[in-house]
Enzyme design. Sequence first.
Site, PDB file in Angstrom:
ATOM      1  N   LYS A  54      38.143  39.405  34.877  1.00  0.00           N
ATOM      2  CA  LYS A  54      39.513  39.877  34.721  1.00  0.00           C
ATOM      3  C   LYS A  54      39.561  41.058  33.749  1.00  0.00           C
ATOM      4  CE  LYS A  54      41.329  35.252  35.833  1.00  0.00           C
ATOM      5  NZ  LYS A  54      42.134  34.091  35.340  1.00  0.00           N
ATOM      6  N   TYR A  65      47.009  35.106  44.254  1.00  0.00           N
ATOM      7  CA  TYR A  65      47.582  33.990  43.491  1.00  0.00           C
ATOM      8  C   TYR A  65      48.847  33.412  44.146  1.00  0.00           C
ATOM      9  CZ  TYR A  65      44.388  34.671  39.482  1.00  0.00           C
ATOM     10  OH  TYR A  65      43.294  34.738  38.669  1.00  0.00           O
ATOM     11  N   ARG A 100      32.438  26.979  39.036  1.00  0.00           N
ATOM     12  CA  ARG A 100      33.586  26.464  38.269  1.00  0.00           C
ATOM     13  C   ARG A 100      33.110  25.772  36.990  1.00  0.00           C
ATOM     14  NH1 ARG A 100      39.051  27.414  39.715  1.00  0.00           N
ATOM     15  NH2 ARG A 100      39.571  25.265  39.168  1.00  0.00           N
ATOM     16  N   THR A 117      40.425  25.845  32.650  1.00  0.00           N
ATOM     17  CA  THR A 117      41.394  26.950  32.704  1.00  0.00           C
ATOM     18  C   THR A 117      41.837  27.380  31.298  1.00  0.00           C
ATOM     19  OG1 THR A 117      42.165  26.103  34.829  1.00  0.00           O
ATOM     20  CG2 THR A 117      43.612  27.658  33.702  1.00  0.00           C
ATOM     21  N   ARG A 168      34.289  30.494  29.577  1.00  0.00           N
ATOM     22  CA  ARG A 168      35.565  30.450  28.845  1.00  0.00           C
ATOM     23  C   ARG A 168      35.413  29.744  27.507  1.00  0.00           C
ATOM     24  NH1 ARG A 168      39.092  28.735  34.175  1.00  0.00           N
ATOM     25  NH2 ARG A 168      39.610  30.833  34.952  1.00  0.00           N
ATOM     26  N   GLU A 207      39.037  34.436  49.781  1.00  0.00           N
ATOM     27  CA  GLU A 207      39.151  35.422  48.703  1.00  0.00           C
ATOM     28  C   GLU A 207      38.141  36.558  48.876  1.00  0.00           C
ATOM     29  OE1 GLU A 207      38.948  32.981  45.161  1.00  0.00           O
ATOM     30  OE2 GLU A 207      40.881  32.044  45.608  1.00  0.00           O
TER      31      GLU A 207
HETATM   32  P1  GDP Z   1      41.821  28.594  37.319  1.00  0.00           P
HETATM   33  O1  GDP Z   1      41.503  28.193  38.737  1.00  0.00           O
HETATM   34  O2  GDP Z   1      41.040  27.818  36.295  1.00  0.00           O
HETATM   35  O3  GDP Z   1      41.705  30.079  37.083  1.00  0.00           O
HETATM   36  O4  GDP Z   1      43.353  28.175  37.034  1.00  0.00           O
HETATM   37  P2  GDP Z   1      44.650  28.189  37.995  1.00  0.00           P
HETATM   38  O5  GDP Z   1      44.264  28.420  39.419  1.00  0.00           O
HETATM   39  O6  GDP Z   1      45.435  26.965  37.660  1.00  0.00           O
HETATM   40  O7  GDP Z   1      45.480  29.438  37.445  1.00  0.00           O
HETATM   41  C1  GDP Z   1      45.080  30.741  37.777  1.00  0.00           C
HETATM   42  C2  GDP Z   1      45.192  31.612  36.559  1.00  0.00           C
HETATM   43  O8  GDP Z   1      46.561  31.697  36.161  1.00  0.00           O
HETATM   44  C3  GDP Z   1      44.487  31.081  35.307  1.00  0.00           C
HETATM   45  O9  GDP Z   1      43.098  31.363  35.289  1.00  0.00           O
HETATM   46  C4  GDP Z   1      45.220  31.805  34.212  1.00  0.00           C
HETATM   47  O10 GDP Z   1      44.782  33.160  34.076  1.00  0.00           O
HETATM   48  C5  GDP Z   1      46.638  31.823  34.757  1.00  0.00           C
HETATM   49  N1  GDP Z   1      47.408  30.688  34.239  1.00  0.00           N
HETATM   50  C6  GDP Z   1      47.350  29.387  34.631  1.00  0.00           C
HETATM   51  N2  GDP Z   1      48.188  28.627  33.902  1.00  0.00           N
HETATM   52  C7  GDP Z   1      48.795  29.467  33.035  1.00  0.00           C
HETATM   53  C8  GDP Z   1      49.768  29.287  31.990  1.00  0.00           C
HETATM   54  O11 GDP Z   1      50.245  28.186  31.744  1.00  0.00           O
HETATM   55  N3  GDP Z   1      50.127  30.401  31.291  1.00  0.00           N
HETATM   56  C9  GDP Z   1      49.615  31.637  31.542  1.00  0.00           C
HETATM   57  N4  GDP Z   1      50.026  32.691  30.802  1.00  0.00           N
HETATM   58  N5  GDP Z   1      48.698  31.840  32.501  1.00  0.00           N
HETATM   59  C10 GDP Z   1      48.292  30.775  33.239  1.00  0.00           C
HETATM   60 MG    MG Z   2      42.543  28.592  40.535  1.00  0.00          MG
END
Ligand code: GDP
Ligand code: MG
Length: 160
Positions: free
Chosen positions: A20, A60, A96, A102, A113, A137
């Site tokens: 990112k 997304y 992952r 996350t 992370r 994707e």
């Molecule tokens: P990932 O698969 O671990 O990347 O998580 P998700 O698919 O749930 O969310 C996608 C991305 O959205 C995350 O990697 C974060 O960059 C962002 N994100 C998710 N939850 C939050 C949140 O509560 N606040 C903010 N600011 N960003 C979030």
């Molecule tokens: Mg995700």
Amino acid sequence: FLPHLVASMEEVEETYIMIKPDGVQRGLVGEIISRFEKKGFKLTGLKLFQCPKELAEEHYKDLKSKSFFPKLIDYITSGPVVCMAWEGIGVVASARKLIGATNPLNAEPGTIRGDLAVQTGRNVVHGSDSPENGKREIALWFKEGELSSWTPVQEPWLTE
Ligand code: GDP
Ligand code: MG
């Protein structure tokens, strides 16, 4: 059932990994790519790319209803990202694990992370969450001709 066949029963998969904008700005590109290389996965696509808003929204789309969605789109389009396609046995779930939770404060030390980030909204890297989404994707972020099919010389030393 033959235990020594377990590994070969696992599927060769593809996953979409993206560094990112914060990862690029913070000079973490080499460090992050290196973790997937050292693990033994195969890089099949790589580019630096300024993501248009429409693509970020499509990528997304499952999060569209979330309150943080506009902030997420601003974040992902705030600077260049590094788009990657990686291939390997069980690569989707393994990537992952390498990436970690996350919320970087919940991510284990040793994960990307866990080692390199502090906040969910600046968590440096994306990884597909299923083999289906890996394919979806990669097709979304790469054009035909941008992916390479090749055989690493180390392959017989990584897989039986
Ligand atoms: P990932 O698969 O671990 O990347 O998580 P998700 O698919 O749930 O969310 C996608 C991305 O959205 C995350 O990697 C974060 O960059 C962002 N994100 C998710 N939850 C939050 C949140 O509560 N606040 C903010 N600011 N960003 C979030
Ligand atoms: Mg995700």
